[in-house]
Design a protein around this motif. Structure first.
Motif, PDB file in Angstrom:
ATOM      1  N   MET A  70      34.909  37.660  33.399  1.00 37.12           N
ATOM      2  CA  MET A  70      35.477  36.911  34.529  1.00 37.12           C
ATOM      3  C   MET A  70      34.771  35.589  34.793  1.00 37.12           C
ATOM      4  O   MET A  70      35.254  34.777  35.581  1.00 37.12           O
ATOM      5  N   GLU A 122      37.791  42.662  38.881  1.00 36.07           N
ATOM      6  CA  GLU A 122      39.221  42.354  38.736  1.00 36.07           C
ATOM      7  C   GLU A 122      40.056  42.905  39.887  1.00 36.07           C
ATOM      8  O   GLU A 122      41.234  42.573  39.997  1.00 36.07           O
ATOM      9  N   PHE A 123      39.477  43.738  40.736  1.00 30.44           N
ATOM     10  CA  PHE A 123      40.230  44.279  41.878  1.00 30.44           C
ATOM     11  C   PHE A 123      40.095  43.329  43.066  1.00 30.44           C
ATOM     12  O   PHE A 123      39.437  43.646  44.070  1.00 30.44           O
ATOM     13  N   ALA A 124      40.728  42.157  42.985  1.00 28.87           N
ATOM     14  CA  ALA A 124      40.563  41.162  44.053  1.00 28.87           C
ATOM     15  C   ALA A 124      41.008  41.720  45.403  1.00 28.87           C
ATOM     16  O   ALA A 124      40.282  41.612  46.401  1.00 28.87           O
ATOM     17  N   LEU A 181      38.608  44.367  46.613  1.00 29.69           N
ATOM     18  CA  LEU A 181      37.369  43.781  47.143  1.00 29.69           C
ATOM     19  C   LEU A 181      37.582  43.265  48.559  1.00 29.69           C
ATOM     20  O   LEU A 181      36.739  43.449  49.443  1.00 29.69           O
ATOM     21  N   HIS A 226      43.542  37.442  38.950  1.00 27.94           N
ATOM     22  CA  HIS A 226      43.130  38.798  39.349  1.00 27.94           C
ATOM     23  C   HIS A 226      43.999  39.413  40.436  1.00 27.94           C
ATOM     24  O   HIS A 226      43.592  40.343  41.112  1.00 27.94           O
TER      25      HIS A 226
END
Lengths: 205, 436
Positions: A68, B126-128, B131, A137
């Motif tokens: 990322m 990647e878990f926006a 988060l 994302h």
């Protein structure tokens, strides 16, 4: 002269303060730098190094390990197409072929206008909506060719501006309490603050 | 649930705004924490022991036993592992987005039971949305005085940091996760020590528990460990969140009673998987994440039971089930899984780093029709160099279990579908048309 803005430097110091050891803030600070610039610049890595007490080479060495964190410029939208087993069984490679054609770039490339960078992702944990795609994302799926074209149109028109902030902006909710490890009060005070606000382009700019 | 067991970790998931503090409090949220704080820490640990709660991350280690190993020290840590990255696993993703307060309440209960004063939730980067919801829930929990100094007026204090990952499968391995949390590359640590409970974060004793594991704790405290242990059978107690994907009519997450539900139920029951897509024949399925050896239709009647699946030569692992139908190319499926491991190997150990990339190249050659008959033996030989004997559970030549996980899919494909490899060689192309 710091590269991070005054506001972001203040955010960075608060982040450093919540960890028992400041190096633990290295990755969160890289995310913060990406939120400001869209990618991780050399100058930002120098700031992160100073804030976390390591050398700029250690910041780069760490950042380059992680998918990322981008040490080269990327587009405003990073499109990640998952092709791992569940998505592959749902037609992800056929979708990826279409995406390459639609955007006019191959995996790893950025469109000439700087709008899109295309990535082939490993499993994103969106297998119930296979084939799935992330843009900055944020999840989309299941997607077929038409669905992807509509997504591109919505991104271009700004219809998804709130759902998909520009690349680098990850978590738009800021920590409102600044407590050091073991409960000692740190910079932001020990009283719980107001819940973080959702701004249009995020709390972090 | 088809067995009549109550939903535990997903009981709020269908409710609107289930991620908000208002909804959480209106549905009994933080009552379990209040109850736990009125108990002695040992009494909370005893309930978790009685529940026989197995860790839900993949290894299936009993949570109570892991807790009991925490070394005595002035400084100890709790780290909750939400770096969910095992391909086809999407249960933690669901829990952080839909019930983040349950994750936090479970974390606080675990910290209280362990008398830890600093906890971290390591959430996959990647878990926006996850988060954002976790951080909001964390802020709200502080405002509620469920976190911080003197929680709910008790003499227990805890600080919690929601920490974002940055994209690396290996950080799901608990020692790599701790390295990452220390601001370094996610390199797994050399064992021994085998458990961070001895030497963990910053060298201090640390318990690492999975998101789903801690999400069970509020229910266990409220209903008692015995009620949890009454569900399931043998060592596989309670319910578990399974992720179903691939060539199935109704892919999705299903919370199911362990042991009493079978793979046939999951894949074929109309209220669950609904059968193989388009009514096709089942070819094979992966029972517990891509590190697990595959099963054929002859294993459909096995229960979702950790010991039974282990005895049959595979594992429940991360609780993800991938369905392959008659049109799925076994070579292509195994190639894609091998490619994943090749990309995600951290590079520290030679058998894993070199082995995975050579295996991927050979698998790609076979799938593309340029393979040789001798490639089958070559593949198995390379697998043997990574995990001697290519047996189950695998032998290990590497620092962590990523290496020995690599041969699972190739060995399964070769053993179950050897003819398919040979047809690729003979036809000079993928006989399934290289579609999926």
């Amino acid at each position: 002269m710091a590269h991070l803005s005054e506001d972001n430097l203040e955010r960075a110091r608060r982040l450093v303060a919540v960890y028992p050891e400041r190096r633990s803030a290295l990755i969160p600070l890289c995310h913060l730098a990406q939120a400001q610039d869209g990618w991780l610049t050399e100058e930002a890595m120098e700031d992160v190094a100073e804030l976390t007490g390591v050398t700029p080479a250690e910041v780069r060495g760490t950042a380059s390990f992680y998918d990322m964190l981008h040490t080269e410029p990327v587009g405003r939208h990073v499109v990640a197409v998952c092709t791992n087993i569940a998505c592959m069984l749902g037609g992800a490679y056929e979708l990826l072929e279409h995406v390459e054609e639609r955007l006019g770039v191959r995996v790893g490339q950025t469109t000439a206008d700087g709008e899109f960078t295309l990535e082939e992702a490993e499993c994103l944990a969106g297998c119930d909506t296979a084939p799935c795609v992330q843009v900055n994302h944020r999840f989309f799926g299941p997607l077929d060719a038409d669905g992807f074209d509509r997504l591109v149109e919505d991104l271009a028109s700004g219809a998804l501006a709130h759902e998909v902030p520009r690349h680098g902006i990850l978590c738009r909710v800021e920590r409102t309490v600044g407590l050091r490890a073991h409960g000692a009060a740190a910079g932001a005070g020990d009283a719980p603050g107001a819940p973080g606000a959702h701004g249009d382009d995020g709390g972090v700019r | 649930m088809i067995t009549g067991a109550p939903p535990i970790v997903t009981r709020r998931v269908g409710i609107e705004d289930s991620h908000t503090i208002e909804r959480y409090l209106a549905t009994g949220g933080y009552d379990a924490l209040r109850a736990a704080l009125a108990m002695a820490p040992e009494a909370v640990r005893e309930q978790v022991d009685k529940a026989s709660l197995l860790g839900r991350g993949g290894a299936g280690f009993p949570a109570g036993r892991k807790w009991s190993m925490l070394a005595k020290s002035d400084t100890t840590y709790l780290v909750v592992n939400g770096d969910e990255s095992e391909p086809a696993t999407f249960k933690d993703h669901l829990l952080v987005e839909r019930d983040p307060h349950q994750v936090i309440e479970g974390t606080i209960i675990a910290a209280y039971a362990l008398q830890v004063r600093q906890a971290f939730i390591f959430c996959r980067g990647e878990f926006a949305l996850g988060l954002e919801r976790l951080q909001q829930a964390c802020n709200d929990a502080y405002a509620l005085r469920a976190l911080g100094e003197s929680i709910f007026g008790s003499d227990f204090s805890l600080d919690l940091v929601v920490h974002p990952g940055a994209g690396a499968y290996i950080c799901g391995e608990e020692t790599a996760l701790l390295e990452s949390l220390e601001g370094k590359r996610g390199f797994p640590r050399i064992k021994p020590p085998y458990f961070p409970a001895a030497i963990g974060l910053y060298g201090a004793p640390t318990v690492v528990n999975n998101i789903e594991t801690v999400s069970n704790l509020p229910w266990i405290v409220s209903n008692g460990g015995e009620a949890f242990a009454a569900l399931g059978h043998g060592s596989s107690t309670g319910t578990r969140l399974f992720a179903l994907s691939g060539r199935v009519e109704r892919p999705g997450w299903y919370e199911l009673e362990m042991s009493k539900t079978t793979f046939r139920d999951v894949i074929y029951d109309p209220s669950l998987g609904g059968g193989v897509r388009g009514g096709a024949e089942l070819k094979a399925f992966i029972p517990g994440g891509v590190s697990a050896p595959w099963f054929g239709p002859d294993h459909l009647d096995l229960g979702l039971d950790q010991d039974a699946v282990g005895a049959a030569g595979s594992m429940l692992g991360s609780g993800s089930i991938v369905v392959m139908d008659e049109a799925t190319c076994a070579v292509r499926a195994a190639w894609r899984i091998t490619r994943f491991f090749s990309r995600e190997s951290c590079g520290q150990c030679t058998p894993c780093r070199e082995g995975s990339s050579w295996l991927e190249k050979i698998m790609a050659r076979v799938e593309g029709g340029q393979g040789r008959e001798s490639d089958i033996d070559l593949l198995m030989d390379a697998c043997d160099n990574i995990a001697p004997g290519v047996s189950w559970p695998p032998q290990q030549t590497t620092i962590c279990v990523l290496g020995p996980s690599i041969p699972s899919s190739i060995a399964s494909a070769v053993r179950m579908f050897r003819d398919e490899f040979l047809r690729h060689v003979k036809d000079g192309a993928c006989p399934m048309g290289a579609g999926r």
